[in-house]
Enzyme design. Sequence first.
Site, PDB file in Angstrom:
ATOM      1  N   ASP A  94     -38.796  78.088  69.903  1.00 25.17           N
ATOM      2  CA  ASP A  94     -39.442  77.419  68.775  1.00 25.17           C
ATOM      3  C   ASP A  94     -38.575  76.253  68.288  1.00 25.17           C
ATOM      4  O   ASP A  94     -37.548  75.939  68.882  1.00 25.17           O
ATOM      5  CB  ASP A  94     -39.678  78.462  67.683  1.00 25.17           C
ATOM      6  N   HIS A  95     -38.961  75.660  67.179  1.00 28.02           N
ATOM      7  CA  HIS A  95     -38.345  74.457  66.589  1.00 28.02           C
ATOM      8  C   HIS A  95     -36.880  74.218  66.979  1.00 28.02           C
ATOM      9  O   HIS A  95     -36.008  74.985  66.619  1.00 28.02           O
ATOM     10  CB  HIS A  95     -38.402  74.537  65.065  1.00 28.02           C
ATOM     11  N   GLU A 168     -38.096  76.175  57.642  1.00 26.59           N
ATOM     12  CA  GLU A 168     -37.931  77.236  58.633  1.00 26.59           C
ATOM     13  C   GLU A 168     -36.633  76.992  59.382  1.00 26.59           C
ATOM     14  O   GLU A 168     -36.429  75.926  59.963  1.00 26.59           O
ATOM     15  CB  GLU A 168     -39.102  77.278  59.632  1.00 26.59           C
ATOM     16  N   HIS A 211     -44.773  75.568  56.386  1.00 26.76           N
ATOM     17  CA  HIS A 211     -44.085  76.819  56.687  1.00 26.76           C
ATOM     18  C   HIS A 211     -43.865  77.619  55.405  1.00 26.76           C
ATOM     19  O   HIS A 211     -43.719  77.052  54.330  1.00 26.76           O
ATOM     20  CB  HIS A 211     -42.706  76.548  57.318  1.00 26.76           C
ATOM     21  N   HIS A 248     -48.914  75.044  63.579  1.00 25.65           N
ATOM     22  CA  HIS A 248     -47.725  75.566  62.906  1.00 25.65           C
ATOM     23  C   HIS A 248     -48.048  75.842  61.444  1.00 25.65           C
ATOM     24  O   HIS A 248     -48.968  75.262  60.881  1.00 25.65           O
ATOM     25  CB  HIS A 248     -46.580  74.554  62.968  1.00 25.65           C
ATOM     26  N   ASN A 270     -48.508  79.570  65.776  1.00 25.96           N
ATOM     27  CA  ASN A 270     -47.281  80.290  65.463  1.00 25.96           C
ATOM     28  C   ASN A 270     -47.506  81.284  64.325  1.00 25.96           C
ATOM     29  O   ASN A 270     -48.125  80.940  63.309  1.00 25.96           O
ATOM     30  CB  ASN A 270     -46.178  79.313  65.070  1.00 25.96           C
TER      31      ASN A 270
END
Length: 339
Positions: A94-95, A168, A211, A248, A270
């Site tokens: 992920d990110h 996040e 997020h 997201h 996600n």
Amino acid sequence: MPIASPDVYAEMIDRAKAGSFAYPAINVTSSQTLNAAIRGFAEAESDGIVQISTGGAEYLSGSLKDMVTGSVALAEFAHVVAAKYDVNIALHTDHCPKDKLDGFVRPLLAISQERVAKGLEPLFQSHMWDGSAIPLDENLLVAQELIEQTAKARIILELEIGVVGGEEDGVANEINEKLYTTPEDVLKTVDAIGLGEKGRYLLAATFGNVHGVYKPGNVKLRPSILKDIQDAVGQKYGKDKPFDLVFHGGSGSLLEEIREALDYGVVKMNVDTDTQYAFTRPIAEHMFRNYDGVLKIDGEVGNKKQYDPRSYGKAAEAGLAARVVTACQDLRSAGTRLK
């Protein structure tokens, strides 16, 4: 089934796009949450994606605090465990912001390239490059370099254009108009990295995503933006829904908004905040209900069966697995597993 091969992963994405459904991508931080996520996919009869963030990867390595070590350890564990289930599981990172590329994605790409050169499958099936915190032109320069490397490793690149609000794993962004990707952004993206001919990629375009934890209705999503960008590029290049899109920051989104996004080409969504809570909630209940067993109060000895991590761990796994089933149902992937 073994962890999805590059060909199987590509087929998963193609089927999702054609069928207007998406796979939940579940963030995990341990072998236990990994087991729970795979269990949830199996119970839903859905293929799925398991992913780790930079923070999750560091946590997985214990006191080493090494993202690559944690990622490799989880991937190796997943390759063994997933083979016993009858669903396909893809592994994703992920990110990854710019300052962590050298300590996370680039070394993992090198490992997969070495594996592929030996005739093996890549360790991960996709990696995300998060350039949302830098100007788009710089973001796309990095994407050009990375997509060349992912193509060599038979891996799919995920990139983000636009900004996901909230925070996040240390990547924080304000909630403002930058949350909405424009047609100009995506046309510039195609100019830089093509539409698959240079390497396949997933596009995390933003349409108000945030997020974190929000009640339904508090996140101001505009899914029609996804249609606008698909149409803008599709008309220019003669392709229907040319992008494989990623959603997201889905916590707090209304079901009708999620379903609308699926119709516009979202193939991956996600899921992290909701599954974290679903895992932790049963543990909290166990501790409150059995406080005199898990704590040695007033000189007593407690109850070993109640403070054994397996006693509450099983409940936590069941809670996370049930939330994965719900995600599969919401995203229409339940019952669609590849045979």
